[in-house]
Design a protein around this motif. Sequence first.
Motif, mmCIF file in Angstrom:
data_model
loop_
_atom_site.group_PDB
_atom_site.id
_atom_site.type_symbol
_atom_site.label_atom_id
_atom_site.label_comp_id
_atom_site.label_asym_id
_atom_site.label_seq_id
_atom_site.Cartn_x
_atom_site.Cartn_y
_atom_site.Cartn_z
ATOM 1 N N ALA A 135 35.126 43.092 31.924
ATOM 2 C CA ALA A 135 33.893 42.323 32.119
ATOM 3 C C ALA A 135 33.930 41.125 31.179
ATOM 4 O O ALA A 135 34.505 41.192 30.087
ATOM 5 C CB ALA A 135 32.682 43.194 31.828
ATOM 6 N N TYR A 136 33.372 40.014 31.628
ATOM 7 C CA TYR A 136 33.142 38.874 30.736
ATOM 8 C C TYR A 136 31.652 38.900 30.438
ATOM 9 O O TYR A 136 30.843 38.740 31.349
ATOM 10 C CB TYR A 136 33.502 37.554 31.415
ATOM 11 N N GLN A 137 31.287 39.137 29.215
ATOM 12 C CA GLN A 137 29.883 39.401 28.845
ATOM 13 C C GLN A 137 29.344 40.484 29.799
ATOM 14 O O GLN A 137 29.937 41.537 29.885
ATOM 15 C CB GLN A 137 29.019 38.132 28.870
ATOM 16 N N ASP A 138 28.301 40.186 30.553
ATOM 17 C CA ASP A 138 27.784 41.244 31.429
ATOM 18 C C ASP A 138 28.300 41.113 32.861
ATOM 19 O O ASP A 138 27.835 41.780 33.771
ATOM 20 C CB ASP A 138 26.245 41.267 31.393
ATOM 21 N N LYS A 139 29.285 40.221 33.062
ATOM 22 C CA LYS A 139 29.820 40.054 34.416
ATOM 23 C C LYS A 139 31.033 40.963 34.615
ATOM 24 O O LYS A 139 32.099 40.737 34.037
ATOM 25 C CB LYS A 139 30.224 38.597 34.640
ATOM 26 N N HIS A 140 30.854 42.009 35.422
ATOM 27 C CA HIS A 140 31.948 42.952 35.654
ATOM 28 C C HIS A 140 32.879 42.402 36.724
ATOM 29 O O HIS A 140 32.472 42.239 37.862
ATOM 30 C CB HIS A 140 31.389 44.313 36.072
ATOM 31 N N VAL A 141 34.100 42.112 36.321
ATOM 32 C CA VAL A 141 35.049 41.510 37.271
ATOM 33 C C VAL A 141 35.956 42.587 37.864
ATOM 34 O O VAL A 141 36.118 42.665 39.077
ATOM 35 C CB VAL A 141 35.876 40.408 36.575
ATOM 36 N N LEU A 142 36.531 43.435 37.004
ATOM 37 C CA LEU A 142 37.375 44.534 37.494
ATOM 38 C C LEU A 142 36.638 45.840 37.213
ATOM 39 O O LEU A 142 36.220 46.093 36.088
ATOM 40 C CB LEU A 142 38.738 44.520 36.802
ATOM 41 N N ASN A 143 36.495 46.649 38.266
ATOM 42 C CA ASN A 143 35.661 47.850 38.135
ATOM 43 C C ASN A 143 36.418 49.152 38.367
ATOM 44 O O ASN A 143 35.858 50.101 38.911
ATOM 45 C CB ASN A 143 34.517 47.791 39.160
ATOM 46 N N GLY A 186 35.656 43.947 42.618
ATOM 47 C CA GLY A 186 36.161 44.659 41.447
ATOM 48 C C GLY A 186 37.083 45.826 41.716
ATOM 49 O O GLY A 186 37.538 46.470 40.777
ATOM 50 N N VAL A 187 37.334 46.115 42.997
ATOM 51 C CA VAL A 187 38.255 47.224 43.300
ATOM 52 C C VAL A 187 39.254 46.808 44.383
ATOM 53 O O VAL A 187 39.061 45.796 45.055
ATOM 54 C CB VAL A 187 37.496 48.504 43.783
ATOM 55 N N ILE A 188 40.307 47.613 44.522
ATOM 56 C CA ILE A 188 41.283 47.360 45.583
ATOM 57 C C ILE A 188 40.747 48.022 46.855
ATOM 58 O O ILE A 188 40.579 49.249 46.896
ATOM 59 C CB ILE A 188 42.669 47.960 45.204
#
Length: 315
Positions: free
Chosen positions: A17-25, A213-215
């Motif tokens: 996550a970048y700060q509160d932005k979840h990019v990869l989950n 954020g997922v495959i």
Amino acid sequence: MEKENIYAIKVTNLKKAYQDKHVLNGVHFQVKKGTIFCLLGSNGAGKTTTVKILSTLITQDEGQASVCQYDVKKEAAMVRKSISLTGQYAAVDEILTGFENMEMVARLCHVLNPKKHAIQLLRDFQLEDAKDRRVSTYSGGMRRRLDIAMSLTGHPSVIFLDEPTTGLDPQSRNSMWRMIKELKESGVTIFLTTQYLEEAEQLADHVAILHDGVIIADGSVDQIKELSSNEYITFSFQESKEMEKMLDIFSDHIITSDRDALNVTLEITDGITQVTNILTLMKTHNLAPTSFNQKKASLEDVFLNLVDKKGETYV
Ligand SMILES: Nc1ncnc2c1ncn2[C@@H]1O[C@H](COP(=O)(O)OP(=O)(O)OP(=O)(O)O)[C@@H](O)[C@H]1O
Ligand SMILES: [Mg+2]
């Protein structure tokens, strides 16, 4: 001795996550040695973030990733020795010539004969004629080739190419594709990101689609295409009034129409029964196409289809 690992890259439950932005989950995938792996995703999906984690430029928040069996967090230095990342030398010295840039990198990598090495790679990447020109005079395609040539200097086992053909003209793109195929033949593993589905179809042994954020899909291009059994049927007409009539009758089903080429494309989701119904309905309306052809969903059709159905995991 441990049995040789067939995977060059392993990624398990990667989160960032970048700060509160979840990019990869919670991203999972594996890349076999000596293959071309292509990570596909829309703008902002997290492709570059994944590349940056794998190439040790940033660290993940959770999960594991290894490159050449080295852990990207705990054995970052070993990972760096095993990889090359184009873009790494994007700060190629504009004032230096192609040759001087190549030679400088060869010296930094302690290559035995830097001059000879520089010439050889410049030749391999069709830059020999331009070797004595300043890089500031190079075209986008030439810079990209120089970038890759420079990054190959340390004999990496894994090469990361983050959108290697974005912004290139079709000819330069084709020549880049040829080079990537040749690189694979030399035995390296290639990790490619792209937004061009055609690029994945041309090059990839294995594709993974990153979304939310997922495959959401993972497999060979053919396997991914099979996720959609849909087919498309295109009817061409002699006259525009026939085409307009067709558009009228099938207004609920039309996927695309091309008014200049006088053709109409319908999506087939129910196999031959639906085709038969379409033909019957056309006959009732005295619509006789000059030709028709049927095609399976392309990778692009499947991609758009999957990305539309957000978040569901398919494979
Ligand atoms: N350093 C950062 N700080 C905050 N947000 C970031 C940072 N780097 C990336 N992001 C955000 O994270 C998301 C994923 O970015 P990333 O660059 O990994 O996507 P991408 O799939 O490579 O996109 P593109 O196709 O545009 O290159 C984007 O929404 C981006 O704005
Ligand atoms: Mg990116």
